[in-house]
Design a protein around this motif. Structure first.
Motif, PDB file in Angstrom:
ATOM      1  N   SER A 172      40.170  45.517  36.940  1.00  0.00           N
ATOM      2  CA  SER A 172      41.274  46.046  37.839  1.00  0.00           C
ATOM      3  C   SER A 172      40.802  47.253  38.626  1.00  0.00           C
ATOM      4  CB  SER A 172      42.451  46.189  36.984  1.00  0.00           C
ATOM      5  OG  SER A 172      43.051  45.168  36.229  1.00  0.00           O
ATOM      6  N   TRP A 173      40.083  48.001  38.023  1.00  0.00           N
ATOM      7  CA  TRP A 173      39.627  49.472  38.885  1.00  0.00           C
ATOM      8  C   TRP A 173      38.688  48.973  39.788  1.00  0.00           C
ATOM      9  CZ3 TRP A 173      35.013  51.764  39.258  1.00  0.00           C
ATOM     10  CH2 TRP A 173      34.590  53.169  39.525  1.00  0.00           C
ATOM     11  N   LEU A 174      37.939  48.152  39.624  1.00  0.00           N
ATOM     12  CA  LEU A 174      37.144  47.524  40.619  1.00  0.00           C
ATOM     13  C   LEU A 174      37.656  47.006  42.101  1.00  0.00           C
ATOM     14  CD1 LEU A 174      33.947  45.916  38.493  1.00  0.00           C
ATOM     15  CD2 LEU A 174      33.947  47.939  40.129  1.00  0.00           C
ATOM     16  N   GLY A 175      38.931  46.231  41.683  1.00  0.00           N
ATOM     17  CA  GLY A 175      39.720  45.763  42.626  1.00  0.00           C
ATOM     18  C   GLY A 175      39.101  44.777  43.191  1.00  0.00           C
ATOM     19  N   PRO A 176      39.128  44.711  44.620  1.00  0.00           N
ATOM     20  CA  PRO A 176      38.630  43.472  45.430  1.00  0.00           C
ATOM     21  C   PRO A 176      37.082  43.481  45.377  1.00  0.00           C
ATOM     22  CG  PRO A 176      40.143  44.496  46.652  1.00  0.00           C
ATOM     23  CD  PRO A 176      40.054  45.606  45.355  1.00  0.00           C
ATOM     24  N   ILE A 177      36.534  44.686  44.930  1.00  0.00           N
ATOM     25  CA  ILE A 177      34.960  44.600  44.753  1.00  0.00           C
ATOM     26  C   ILE A 177      34.497  43.192  43.962  1.00  0.00           C
ATOM     27  CG2 ILE A 177      32.796  45.634  43.827  1.00  0.00           C
ATOM     28  CD1 ILE A 177      34.089  48.177  44.636  1.00  0.00           C
ATOM     29  N   ASP A 178      35.115  43.095  42.757  1.00  0.00           N
ATOM     30  CA  ASP A 178      34.838  42.034  41.722  1.00  0.00           C
ATOM     31  C   ASP A 178      34.914  40.609  42.874  1.00  0.00           C
ATOM     32  OD1 ASP A 178      34.450  40.936  38.880  1.00  0.00           O
ATOM     33  OD2 ASP A 178      36.493  39.967  39.322  1.00  0.00           O
ATOM     34  N   THR A 179      35.941  40.219  43.086  1.00  0.00           N
ATOM     35  CA  THR A 179      35.957  38.934  43.904  1.00  0.00           C
ATOM     36  C   THR A 179      34.932  39.026  45.071  1.00  0.00           C
ATOM     37  OG1 THR A 179      38.320  38.749  43.484  1.00  0.00           O
ATOM     38  CG2 THR A 179      37.319  37.391  45.334  1.00  0.00           C
ATOM     39  N   MET A 180      34.933  40.214  45.878  1.00  0.00           N
ATOM     40  CA  MET A 180      33.944  40.089  47.176  1.00  0.00           C
ATOM     41  C   MET A 180      32.391  39.905  46.666  1.00  0.00           C
ATOM     42  SD  MET A 180      35.809  42.757  49.190  1.00  0.00           S
ATOM     43  CE  MET A 180      35.070  43.124  50.654  1.00  0.00           C
ATOM     44  N   ALA A 181      32.140  40.504  45.604  1.00  0.00           N
ATOM     45  CA  ALA A 181      30.705  40.298  44.855  1.00  0.00           C
ATOM     46  C   ALA A 181      30.323  39.434  44.279  1.00  0.00           C
ATOM     47  CB  ALA A 181      30.342  41.783  44.173  1.00  0.00           C
ATOM     48  N   ALA A 182      31.415  38.447  44.015  1.00  0.00           N
ATOM     49  CA  ALA A 182      30.973  37.305  43.162  1.00  0.00           C
ATOM     50  C   ALA A 182      30.057  36.284  43.304  1.00  0.00           C
ATOM     51  CB  ALA A 182      32.349  36.340  43.017  1.00  0.00           C
ATOM     52  N   ASP A 183      29.322  36.030  44.569  1.00  0.00           N
ATOM     53  CA  ASP A 183      28.531  35.040  44.816  1.00  0.00           C
ATOM     54  C   ASP A 183      27.004  35.796  44.797  1.00  0.00           C
ATOM     55  OD1 ASP A 183      29.170  36.047  47.178  1.00  0.00           O
ATOM     56  OD2 ASP A 183      28.296  34.316  48.367  1.00  0.00           O
ATOM     57  N   TYR A 184      26.978  37.283  44.614  1.00  0.00           N
ATOM     58  CA  TYR A 184      25.790  37.914  44.504  1.00  0.00           C
ATOM     59  C   TYR A 184      25.119  37.820  43.177  1.00  0.00           C
ATOM     60  CZ  TYR A 184      26.298  39.430  49.221  1.00  0.00           C
ATOM     61  OH  TYR A 184      26.324  39.403  50.907  1.00  0.00           O
ATOM     62  N   PRO A 185      23.981  37.338  42.867  1.00  0.00           N
ATOM     63  CA  PRO A 185      23.490  37.373  41.650  1.00  0.00           C
ATOM     64  C   PRO A 185      23.098  38.317  40.792  1.00  0.00           C
ATOM     65  CG  PRO A 185      21.732  36.770  42.986  1.00  0.00           C
ATOM     66  CD  PRO A 185      22.913  37.155  43.912  1.00  0.00           C
ATOM     67  N   LEU A 186      23.755  39.481  40.653  1.00  0.00           N
ATOM     68  CA  LEU A 186      23.696  40.817  40.008  1.00  0.00           C
ATOM     69  C   LEU A 186      23.375  40.592  38.664  1.00  0.00           C
ATOM     70  CD1 LEU A 186      23.530  43.815  40.019  1.00  0.00           C
ATOM     71  CD2 LEU A 186      26.163  43.802  39.815  1.00  0.00           C
TER      72      LEU A 186
END
Length: 359
Positions: free
Chosen positions: A158-172
């Motif tokens: 929740s703290w990361l907010g949209p970052i979690d979804t926006m970064a979903a397809d990057y293989p971190l």
């Protein structure tokens, strides 16, 4: 006479005193650093039960440890008996207990008191739960470990907010640690963050970056309610592959690519002083890729060095006392203004007159 932060259509910077005041810094520790999630380590360092990493977050010595149940927990690095430091190494593996090196009090990997030594017959009976280690919040995300000193509040996603979804397809989470570059510098965390959040200076200071990215189309989207920024510009011909760049207030920086990531954060060390922490992860860390990976890390580190060199001079002048404030460009520095608004919001109620720009 004081001036408000916005007069005659001019958006002013924070007052110079905000970057050097020890009393203000102590309020920042409580109002901002302790209440927000902070990047602390990566999961691979605590792979097995008993593996630990120690360090400092928001000025508090802490450690994280993988428990017997596979969960990572975090604790203040302080014995409940006489305040001794429990863990002295930066990373390692402990046995079944965390034993105090001072008087041998012992705690489980989940922080529960196991043994209080040498209190004699008839001595006090210590409740193991009441006398457990002081805990901090810990969560893992995509192979990274975050901590929060003040317990409770938003979960990490929740703290990361949209970052979690926006970064979903990057293989971190499949990338492997390669190297790091950490530096202690006489720069306030806010001065560094503000520099990061504008490309006004890019053509002058970052020739390497300008060769890779089309800075004429550089844009920073401010998500004021979520306290984060999305930085983006198209790559030039021959530049790096697609990338995703985030800054999450107060000081999380994520630069994500298909082939690797530059993960950075700040550990404030005091008013006008920080540790800049930068980790580099790559999809392929085989010996055959070592030279190429090092060149990519060096390229990124050079940009940070260019920034730190100029911001060091800024900090010296903020400390010196002649400069009090400056105007922000609506075209080039709106993200800086957004950062300062987030700062004001975070400090609201701390007794600090941050709606005032300068004497």
């Amino acid at each position: 006479m004081t001036q408000p932060f916005n007069t005659n259509g001019i958006q002013w910077t924070l007052p110079a005193s905000a970057y050097r005041d020890p009393a203000l810094y102590e309020r920042e520790r409580k109002q901002i650093f302790a209440r927000n999630w902070s990047l602390f380590s990566w999961s691979e360092r605590v792979r097995e039960p008993g593996d630990y990493v120690s360090g400092v977050s928001a000025g508090y010595p802490i450690f994280v440890i993988r428990g017997d149940d596979g969960k990572v927990r975090g604790f203040h690095n302080v014995c409940r008996h006489r305040g001794a430091q429990l863990i002295s190494k930066e990373e390692g593996h402990c046995g079944k207990v965390v034993s105090c090196p001072y008087h041998a009090w012992a705690f489980s990997r989940s922080g529960r008191l196991i043994k209080a030594t040498e209190f004699g017959e008839g001595g006090p009976a210590f409740d193991p739960d009441e006398w457990s280690l002081y805990e901090v919040d810990v969560e893992e995300w995509r192979g990274l470990i975050f901590v929060r000193i003040e317990r409770g509040g938003q979960d990490l996603k929740s703290w990361l907010g949209p970052i979690d979804t926006m970064a979903a397809d990057y293989p971190l989470d499949t990338q492997k640690y390669f190297t790091c570059k950490n530096r202690d510098v006489d720069v306030d965390w806010k001065a560094y963050g503000e520099n990061y959040l504008e490309c006004y200076h890019c053509r002058i200071m970052h020739p390497g970056l300008c060769e890779s990215l089309d800075v004429d189309q550089y844009r920073i989207d401010t998500y004021q309610n979520e306290w984060f920024f999305h930085l983006h510009a198209p790559k030039r011909e021959g530049g790096f592959t697609r990338g995703l760049y985030f800054y999450r207030f107060p000081f999380l920086m994520l630069n994500l690519y298909d082939w690797g990531s530059s993960i950075a954060t700040i550990e404030p060390l005091g008013p006008g002083r920080v540790r800049h922490i930068n980790w580099y992860f790559f999809q392929d860390v085989s010996p055959g890729k070592a030279k190429e990976n090092q060149e990519a890390a060096d390229w990124s580190a050079q940009i940070v060095s260019e920034d730190l060199d100029i911001v060091l001079g800024v900090q010296r002048n903020l400390n010196a006392g002649i400069y009090q404030r400056g105007p922000l460009s609506p075209k080039q520095e709106q993200a800086v203004f957004g950062f300062q608004e987030m700062y004001r919001d975070a400090m609201a109620g701390s007794g600090d007159p941050l709606r005032i720009a300068a004497e």
